[in-house]
Design an enzyme around this catalytic site. Structure first.
Site, PDB file in Angstrom:
ATOM      1  N   CYS A 169       0.835  -1.194   0.000  1.00 49.94           N
ATOM      2  CA  CYS A 169       0.000   0.000   0.000  1.00 49.94           C
ATOM      3  C   CYS A 169       0.876   1.253   0.000  1.00 49.94           C
ATOM      4  CB  CYS A 169      -0.984  -0.034   1.168  1.00 49.94           C
ATOM      5  SG  CYS A 169      -2.371   1.118   0.967  1.00 49.94           S
ATOM      6  N   HIS A 205      -3.507  -5.491   1.126  1.00 47.00           N
ATOM      7  CA  HIS A 205      -2.842  -5.709   2.420  1.00 47.00           C
ATOM      8  C   HIS A 205      -2.818  -7.186   2.821  1.00 47.00           C
ATOM      9  CE1 HIS A 205      -2.453  -1.522   4.003  1.00 47.00           C
ATOM     10  NE2 HIS A 205      -3.442  -1.285   3.156  1.00 47.00           N
ATOM     11  N   GLU A 254      -1.140  -8.507   5.203  1.00 46.13           N
ATOM     12  CA  GLU A 254      -1.068  -8.619   6.664  1.00 46.13           C
ATOM     13  C   GLU A 254      -2.456  -8.567   7.297  1.00 46.13           C
ATOM     14  OE1 GLU A 254      -1.236  -4.198   6.057  1.00 46.13           O
ATOM     15  OE2 GLU A 254      -0.383  -5.938   4.989  1.00 46.13           O
TER      16      GLU A 254
END
Length: 225
Positions: free
Chosen positions: A85, A202, A204
């Site tokens: 990002c 993302h 994560e």
């Protein structure tokens, strides 16, 4: 492997990245950008957020932090580097990868789960998948539209450097499945070498089972395991 998660002023996904990597058994630590890369860093994550408030252009100021010269040197030496990002924006601004990320076609911030089709499974970041697999990973960005010149886009395609494209749940790459207007529905690419990559979604945020959502991002971060 010890992964340095570089924290800039305005980063807000650094803790998320450390937690996700730790869940996968990877030793990860946050590193303040002014302190430089640790000597034992075997991998680098440039996390999401709003470094320097996204002034000038998203990622432009962080890309000129002295630590980025160290990140480039590490990448040239073969160290895995992943920009996510805002980290992807920083990576492009620092010329770790070509192209740029700019304002979404919708001209608004978008935070939602998206589907990605694996375009090249022969990289560290996609080795956990098969080509053509469809995974679900969230986005959260206002400047996620990937832009690149026609000729350089052709080079990305010819060199098989596109990691993921936005698609629908069935794997169809369509205009409707493109959340930000990225050229060619591109969601992630590699640099000149495939151990360096940037992506707008993302992983994560799609790794920890206790979040109660997709864990499809585990395969991306497992490149550091």
């Amino acid at each position: 492997m010890t992964v340095a998660v570089v924290q800039f002023g305005g980063s807000n996904c650094d803790r998320d990245a450390v937690r996700a990597l730790s869940h996968l058994g990877v030793d990860a630590e946050r590193v303040w950008h002014e302190d430089g890369l640790p000597a034992d860093a075997d991998g680098v994550v440039l996390p999401g957020g709003f470094s320097y408030g996204d002034y000038l252009r998203a990622g432009a100021m962080a890309a000129r932090s002295p630590i980025m010269a160290e990140v480039r040197e590490a990448a040239e030496a073969g160290t895995p580097v992943l920009g996510v990002c805002n980290g992807a924006q920083i990576g492009c601004e620092a010329r770790l990868t070509p192209g740029a990320f700019t304002t979404n076609a919708s001209a608004r911030f978008q935070c939602e789960p998206v589907h990605l089709r694996v375009e090249n499974a022969d990289t560290p970041w996609t080795a956990a998948y098969d080509e053509g697999d469809v995974i679900e990973v969230p986005i959260a960005h206002g400047e996620g539209r990937f832009e690149i010149t026609e000729s350089k886009y052709g080079d990305l395609v010819a060199d098989d450097r596109i990691l993921f494209r936005y698609c629908d749940a069935a794997g169809n790459v369509t205009g409707a499945s493109n959340p930000n207007g990225s050229r060619g529905n591109v969601a992630g690419i590699t640099g000149d070498s495939d151990h360096v990559a940037v992506l707008m979604p993302h992983p994560e945020r799609a790794t920890l089972p206790d979040l109660g959502r997709s864990v499809d991002g585990q395969g991306i971060l497992s490149a550091f395991a």
